[in-house]
Design a protein around this motif. Sequence first.
Motif, short mmCIF file in Angstrom:
data_model
loop_
_atom_site.label_atom_id
_atom_site.label_comp_id
_atom_site.label_asym_id
_atom_site.label_seq_id
_atom_site.Cartn_x
_atom_site.Cartn_y
_atom_site.Cartn_z
N THR A 108 -68.29 -24.49 -1.87
CA THR A 108 -69.56 -23.79 -1.77
C THR A 108 -69.37 -22.33 -2.13
OG1 THR A 108 -70.32 -25.29 -0.04
CG2 THR A 108 -71.47 -23.19 -0.23
N LEU A 109 -70.24 -21.83 -3.00
CA LEU A 109 -70.21 -20.44 -3.44
C LEU A 109 -71.54 -19.77 -3.10
CD1 LEU A 109 -68.84 -21.20 -6.98
CD2 LEU A 109 -67.58 -19.97 -5.22
N TYR A 110 -71.47 -18.48 -2.80
CA TYR A 110 -72.66 -17.67 -2.59
C TYR A 110 -72.57 -16.48 -3.55
CZ TYR A 110 -73.06 -20.33 1.71
OH TYR A 110 -73.17 -21.35 2.63
N ALA A 111 -73.68 -16.17 -4.20
CA ALA A 111 -73.72 -15.06 -5.15
C ALA A 111 -74.83 -14.10 -4.78
CB ALA A 111 -73.94 -15.59 -6.57
N GLY A 112 -74.50 -12.83 -4.68
CA GLY A 112 -75.47 -11.79 -4.41
C GLY A 112 -75.93 -11.16 -5.70
N THR A 113 -77.25 -11.17 -5.96
CA THR A 113 -77.77 -10.72 -7.24
C THR A 113 -78.71 -9.53 -7.08
OG1 THR A 113 -79.69 -12.20 -7.21
CG2 THR A 113 -77.63 -13.08 -8.11
N TYR A 114 -78.95 -8.90 -8.22
CA TYR A 114 -79.83 -7.73 -8.32
C TYR A 114 -80.57 -7.84 -9.63
CZ TYR A 114 -81.18 -2.80 -8.76
OH TYR A 114 -81.88 -1.64 -8.90
N SER A 115 -81.87 -7.67 -9.59
CA SER A 115 -82.65 -7.70 -10.82
C SER A 115 -83.98 -7.00 -10.60
CB SER A 115 -82.91 -9.13 -11.28
OG SER A 115 -83.72 -9.13 -12.43
N MET A 116 -84.50 -6.41 -11.64
CA MET A 116 -85.82 -5.80 -11.58
C MET A 116 -86.89 -6.71 -12.15
SD MET A 116 -85.06 -3.08 -10.03
CE MET A 116 -86.52 -2.08 -10.11
N THR A 117 -86.49 -7.79 -12.84
CA THR A 117 -87.49 -8.59 -13.55
C THR A 117 -87.49 -10.08 -13.21
OG1 THR A 117 -85.98 -8.89 -15.41
CG2 THR A 117 -87.50 -7.03 -15.52
N VAL A 118 -86.42 -10.62 -12.69
CA VAL A 118 -86.35 -12.05 -12.39
C VAL A 118 -86.04 -12.22 -10.91
CG1 VAL A 118 -85.66 -12.73 -14.72
CG2 VAL A 118 -83.92 -12.19 -13.03
N PRO A 119 -86.24 -13.41 -10.35
CA PRO A 119 -85.93 -13.61 -8.94
C PRO A 119 -84.49 -13.21 -8.62
CG PRO A 119 -87.13 -15.49 -9.79
CD PRO A 119 -86.81 -14.61 -10.96
N TYR A 120 -84.31 -12.59 -7.48
CA TYR A 120 -83.00 -12.10 -7.09
C TYR A 120 -82.77 -12.43 -5.62
CZ TYR A 120 -86.03 -8.23 -5.65
OH TYR A 120 -87.03 -7.48 -5.11
N GLY A 121 -81.68 -11.98 -5.07
CA GLY A 121 -81.31 -12.29 -3.70
C GLY A 121 -80.00 -13.04 -3.70
N ILE A 122 -79.89 -14.03 -2.81
CA ILE A 122 -78.65 -14.81 -2.71
C ILE A 122 -78.88 -16.20 -3.25
CG2 ILE A 122 -76.95 -15.81 -1.14
CD1 ILE A 122 -77.25 -13.35 0.57
N TYR A 123 -77.96 -16.62 -4.11
CA TYR A 123 -77.96 -17.98 -4.67
C TYR A 123 -76.76 -18.73 -4.10
CZ TYR A 123 -81.58 -16.68 -7.93
OH TYR A 123 -82.77 -16.28 -8.47
N LYS A 124 -76.90 -20.05 -3.96
CA LYS A 124 -75.87 -20.89 -3.38
C LYS A 124 -75.58 -22.06 -4.30
CE LYS A 124 -75.11 -23.73 0.76
NZ LYS A 124 -75.72 -24.15 2.05
N SER A 125 -74.30 -22.37 -4.43
CA SER A 125 -73.86 -23.56 -5.17
C SER A 125 -72.98 -24.39 -4.25
CB SER A 125 -73.07 -23.17 -6.42
OG SER A 125 -72.51 -24.32 -7.01
N THR A 126 -73.26 -25.68 -4.16
CA THR A 126 -72.44 -26.57 -3.33
C THR A 126 -71.55 -27.47 -4.19
OG1 THR A 126 -74.24 -28.17 -3.22
CG2 THR A 126 -74.07 -26.58 -1.41
N ASP A 127 -71.54 -27.23 -5.51
CA ASP A 127 -70.75 -28.06 -6.42
C ASP A 127 -69.86 -27.21 -7.33
OD1 ASP A 127 -72.69 -26.99 -8.06
OD2 ASP A 127 -73.65 -28.91 -8.50
N ASN A 128 -69.24 -26.17 -6.74
CA ASN A 128 -68.32 -25.29 -7.47
C ASN A 128 -68.95 -24.62 -8.67
OD1 ASN A 128 -66.00 -24.86 -6.09
ND2 ASN A 128 -64.75 -26.28 -7.25
#
Length: 185
Positions: free
Chosen positions: A75-95
Motif C-alpha cells: 500500500t502506497l500513499y501519495a501527497g499531491t499539490y495542484s492548482m487545476t486538478v483534484p489534489y490531496g492524498i491518493y492511495k494505491s493498494t496494488d503497488n
Amino acid sequence: LGVYKSTDAGATWLPTSLNNKLVYSLASSANELFAGTLDFFSPKGIYKSTNNGTTWTQTSLNNRNVFAIISTGSTLYAGTYSMTVPYGIYKSTDNGVTWSQTSLNDKHIYSLAMNDTTIFAGTFDLTVPGSGIWRSEDQGVTWIQTSLNNRSVYSIQAIDGNLFAGTDAGIYLSTANGNSWSQIN
C-alpha cells in the motif's frame, strides 16, 4: 534533477534514466522504487522502477505534483499539490498500479509519515482553512485535524513513537501520537 544511485555506500553517485524530472520524494515497497515528481509543464506524477532504478515508468497517478510518498507493504500513499486538478492524498493498494483519492482531497499535501499504523499528513496553504497536520487511523478512509493547525507543515518524521514536524514556525514535537504538540525551538 532526477534520481541518482550509489552502489558504494554513497562514495559515488550516477544518474538513473529518470534524469530530467524534479524529484521531491522517494519510497520503496518490496523490490520496487517510487519517485514523486513535480513539474508545471511536462508529465509529472509517480514513476516506478522494478530494476533498482535502471528504468522508470510512469504510473497511473500522473498530472499531479507529488511532494510525498510513504509505503506500508504493497500500500502506497501519495501527497499531491495542484492548482487545476483534484489534489490531496491518493492511495494505491496494488503497488502503484491503480490509485484512488482519499477523503483528504482538498488540501495541498507536502509531507507524510507513519507512526505504527497511523498516517500523518502535513498540509501547506495558509489561505485554505485546515492547514497543519491531519491524522488517519483507518488507512486513509477518514481524517481528523490535529491540534497542530494553521501552520504550513513541510516535513514530518516518526522516530521511536515521537513525531517531529517542520513548520513555518519551527519544529514541533508530539509524544502523544499527534494529540498534542509542543514547539521545541
